[in-house]
Design an enzyme around this catalytic site. Structure first.
Site, PDB file in Angstrom:
ATOM      1  N   LYS A 173      -5.230  -7.498  16.349  1.00  0.00           N
ATOM      2  CA  LYS A 173      -5.455  -8.789  16.954  1.00  0.00           C
ATOM      3  C   LYS A 173      -7.113  -8.869  16.749  1.00  0.00           C
ATOM      4  O   LYS A 173      -7.496  -9.951  16.916  1.00  0.00           O
ATOM      5  CB  LYS A 173      -5.120  -8.894  18.468  1.00  0.00           C
TER       6      LYS A 173
ATOM      7  N   CYS B 257       7.134  12.771   1.888  1.00  0.00           N
ATOM      8  CA  CYS B 257       8.171  13.084   2.782  1.00  0.00           C
ATOM      9  C   CYS B 257       8.337  14.486   2.181  1.00  0.00           C
ATOM     10  O   CYS B 257       8.437  14.761   1.136  1.00  0.00           O
ATOM     11  CB  CYS B 257       9.079  12.081   2.593  1.00  0.00           C
TER      12      CYS B 257
ATOM     13  N   GLU C 250      -6.214  -8.053  -0.730  1.00  0.00           N
ATOM     14  CA  GLU C 250      -6.789  -8.488   0.635  1.00  0.00           C
ATOM     15  C   GLU C 250      -8.536  -8.084   0.734  1.00  0.00           C
ATOM     16  O   GLU C 250      -8.968  -7.206  -0.068  1.00  0.00           O
ATOM     17  CB  GLU C 250      -6.245  -7.072   1.324  1.00  0.00           C
TER      18      GLU C 250
ATOM     19  N   GLU D 234       0.813  -1.261   0.067  1.00  0.00           N
ATOM     20  CA  GLU D 234      -0.032  -0.055  -0.209  1.00  0.00           C
ATOM     21  C   GLU D 234       0.763   1.357   0.010  1.00  0.00           C
ATOM     22  O   GLU D 234       0.863   2.054   0.991  1.00  0.00           O
ATOM     23  CB  GLU D 234      -0.850  -0.091   1.317  1.00  0.00           C
TER      24      GLU D 234
HETATM   25  C1  GAL Z   1      -4.659  -2.919   4.962  1.00  0.00           C
HETATM   26  C2  GAL Z   1      -3.078  -3.495   5.229  1.00  0.00           C
HETATM   27  C3  GAL Z   1      -3.042  -4.880   5.923  1.00  0.00           C
HETATM   28  C4  GAL Z   1      -3.946  -4.824   6.948  1.00  0.00           C
HETATM   29  C5  GAL Z   1      -5.104  -4.429   6.697  1.00  0.00           C
HETATM   30  C6  GAL Z   1      -6.435  -4.467   7.656  1.00  0.00           C
HETATM   31  O1  GAL Z   1      -4.620  -1.802   4.559  1.00  0.00           O
HETATM   32  O2  GAL Z   1      -2.289  -3.510   3.679  1.00  0.00           O
HETATM   33  O3  GAL Z   1      -1.834  -4.996   6.133  1.00  0.00           O
HETATM   34  O4  GAL Z   1      -3.280  -3.833   7.935  1.00  0.00           O
HETATM   35  O5  GAL Z   1      -5.392  -3.333   5.863  1.00  0.00           O
HETATM   36  O6  GAL Z   1      -7.501  -4.224   7.231  1.00  0.00           O
END
Ligand code: GAL
Length: 683
Positions: free
Chosen positions: A368, A158, A319, A153
């Site tokens: 968690k 910076c 994801e 992501e």
């Molecule tokens: C994403 C990230 C993951 C995890 C996830 C939780 O944005 O890439 O590492 O943190 O969110 O929803």
């Protein structure tokens, strides 16, 4: 053909962090068993494992990762291997503090969190090169390696001295002379003229925040720097593993404030050119208290379609969560059926994967309580795991669809640069700019009728579309106007609106009203724009109905255009609100006011009929049941998805084969609440 393309079947799995469980060999063993039970075939590993992979500078520890590869090989699974630059080890920030970012207030941050390194830092770039080279040397030829996941992501910016020098160099290359820069940014306003390059700083709350051209260039620069960093990061991977595809996971903005849109921080249309496969992290807020499930589905569909359109190729969902997230205000579980429905929606819009964050729920630290395939109970004996397993088994029945393409006749134009400029500009209504939200309102008309849409940038090949929808295309280069003109001249149908063609690529207002090419194209003159207050509405008479306007009423004059609708009140009563102009072989429509879904439905109904865009499989599509189609090897695959809370009956033009049950189905089907069917027929 790259390795991913050559791999049969959809990817199912996701981020796996065995590094959090190394002192629990029994848990790692259990993971493997449970993964098989859940029909998981892919794990993404090493996303945040740098501190374990290189515990101290130049000392490497890959034994644990070797075991992951070996275990995945045993279950015939794939590994997506991440480069670890998304989070640095402590030793790196400690020894080389320049890798830590400097914020817009000039403060150098200390170590912590993630996704926050300086993209310019030569040390960081070198350290990333070293660890990536080690990974590519060690795993590049491993048959279990499927693809590279570069960093995680990418985002942010910076403001350190190095980044500032790069910024000035970037500007020097772009403008050649300070005079040109002074002109482009209109710096004679407020005595802003530079007399020396060293005076040029980035935008900052401590200094300059009002120069719109500067803001726009800064965003372009941040995208360029990020891609440059990425290019350097993947160099060893390209050299050592030319057949292994590389991706990085893109993001969406939201869901927050009832909005869910593709991320606008980086120009993904540029970034997409540098990746082999587009992937993104999808976290819609299902079952929220501000909209129906179907509305959430529509916004999510829009984002999927935008990521598809970046390459017009299958993308990956890198994801998603099997249940809840942990970062929302209220982290709600997905209701029974929603996991499967929302995952099928990914495939329906062109994803070749359903991957999760994460396989096993962490025991401690910040995530968690984020959902996972394997929860804290560590068993298969719970609803979430079972839904994942059911879905995994279903995916195996659909293997033939992986790689399938789409057939899209409608394009919506979205331009990151235009969006940046539009959001930044003063004037009008600050909370009611709603650029992407307005595009989604137009998109909803097509999604609701099962008409596939692409979301493309203005430089796309428009000739492949029967209809191009380009409302509020605020920033337009001469090339964009020419492309729109050429598209219509050659027979295309274009819909545009208020707020289009207002500024040039430096965010300077285009003088003289609507620019000549657009004036010729739409056959109108632009007079003025009225910004409406919350709750203030005027009306437009269109067909036999009167529709309320919201937020913006533009006053226009029809020169050669036909007037399709007029305002019924306010000082612009009886002036045109919607026009149509036949321009050479095509037609250009102009919407002068912002109107709601009822108007858009009526307006597009005629265009849909004229251009014969209606879905040719579903009879009388309903908003809650979505049908999206993919094509491969002479077959069409229709994904029917019920985003409503009750069973829905759908009438179809033809009988087909239900791929999930393997049985023929008649022309009428009933989908349970949140139900899904995947129907195959000869194309
Ligand atoms: C994403 C990230 C993951 C995890 C996830 C939780 O944005 O890439 O590492 O943190 O969110 O929803």
């Amino acid at each position: 053909m790259n390795k991913l393309a050559a791999t049969p079947g959809f990817l199912h799995g996701g981020d796996y962090n065995p590094d959090q469980w190394l002192d629990h060999p029994e848990i790692l063993k259990q993971d493997l068993k449970l993964m098989q039970q859940a029909h998981i075939n892919t794990v993404t590993v090493g996303v945040f494992s740098w501190a374990l992979e290189e515990p101290t500078e130049g000392v490497y520890n890959f034994g644990w990762l070797d075991r992951v590869f070996a275990e995945m090989a045993k279950i015939h699974g794939h590994v997506i291997l991440a480069t670890p630059s998304g989070a640095r080890p402590h030793w790196l920030s400690q020894k080389y503090p320049e890798v830590n970012r400097v914020d817009e207030n000039g403060r150098r941050h200390t170590h912590g969190f993630r996704h926050n390194h300086c993209y310019s830092s030569p040390v960081y770039r070198e350290k990333v090169r070293q660890i990536n080279t080690k990974l590519a040397e060690r795993y590049g030829q491993n048959p279990t390696l499927l693809m590279w996941h570069a960093s995680n992501e990418y985002s942010g910016e910076c403001y350190c001295n190095l980044c500032q020098s790069n910024w000035r160099r970037w500007l020097q290359r772009k403008y050649s002379s300070l005079d040109a820069l002074n002109r482009a940014w209109c710096l004679s306003v407020w005595s802003g003229l530079y007399s020396d390059w060293s005076q040029v700083l980035p935008p900052s709350p401590l200094g300059e925040t009002k120069v719109h051209g500067m803001d726009l260039d800064w965003k372009r620069f941040v995208t360029a720097m990020t891609i440059d960093f990425y290019q350097q990061e993947i160099q060893p991977l390209r050299e050592l593993t030319p057949n292994i595809p590389i991706t990085t996971n893109f993001m969406a903005d939201g869901p927050a404030n009832q909005q869910y849109t593709p991320m606008v921080g980086l120009d993904y249309s540029k970034f997409a050119k540098a990746v082999d496969v587009v992937s993104w992290d999808s976290y819609p807020e299902w079952h929220n208290n501000y909209e129906t499930v179907a509305e959430t589905a529509m916004k999510t569909a829009y984002i999927h379609d935008q990521f598809w359109s970046l390459k017009h190729q299958p993308f990956l969902v890198m994801e998603s969560t099997p249940s809840y997230v942990n970062w929302a205000q209220y982290n709600k579980a997905k209701q029974p059926g929603m996991h499967i429905l929302s995952s099928f929606q990914q495939l329906a819009h062109g994803s070749d994967s359903t991957l999760y964050f994460q396989i096993r729920q962490a025991q401690g630290n910040s995530e968690k309580f984020h959902g996972a395939v394997i929860g804290h109970d560590g068993t298969a004996d719970n609803r979430v795991f079972q839904e994942v397993a059911t879905y995994g088994a279903q995916l195996e029945k659909l293997a033939e669809i992986k790689g399938a393409t789409k057939d899209v006749r409608v394009a919506i134009i979205f331009d990151w640069e235009s969006q940046w400029a539009f959001d930044r500009g003063g004037g009008f209504g600050r909370p009611t700019r709603l650029g992407i939200q307005t595009l989604q309102k137009h998109y909803a008309i097509f999604w609701g009728q099962d008409i596939a849409c692409d979301i493309v940038t203005p430089d796309a090949d428009l000739s492949r579309y029967k209809l191009v929808v380009a409302p509020m295309l605020y920033l337009q280069r001469p090339a964009t106007m020419q492309a729109l003109q050429a598209y219509v001249a050659q027979g295309g149908t274009l819909v545009s609106s208020y707020f289009s063609g207002m500024v040039d690529e430096d965010d300077r207002v285009l003088l003289g009203g609507l620019p000549t090419p657009l004036r010729e194209l739409f056959g109108i003159k632009r007079r003025e724009l009225d910004t409406l207050l919350p709750g203030e509405h005027y009306h437009v008479h269109y067909g036999s109905n009167v529709y309320p306007t919201h937020d913006y009423d533009e006053v226009i004059e029809a020169e050669t255009a036909n007037v399709l609708a007029t305002y019924t009140d306010n000082f612009y009563q009886a002036t045109p609100a919607v026009t149509q102009h036949h321009y050479q072989q095509g037609t250009a429509y102009y919407l002068a006011a912002r109107m709601d879904r009822d108007f858009l439905t009526a307006f597009y109904a005629k265009i849909i009929a004229k251009l014969q865009l209606a879905n040719s499989f579903v009879i009388a599509p309903s908003y809650e049941v979505s049908c999206q189609t993919r094509y491969q090897n002479g077959y069409q695959y229709h994904f029917l998805m019920n985003f409503s809370e009750t069973p829905q009956t759908v009438k179809l033009q033809r009988s087909t084969l239900d791929l999930l049950t393997g049985t023929p189905v008649e022309k009428t089907v009933t989908l349970a609440k949140y139900g899904v069917m995947v129907l195959r027929e000869k194309a």
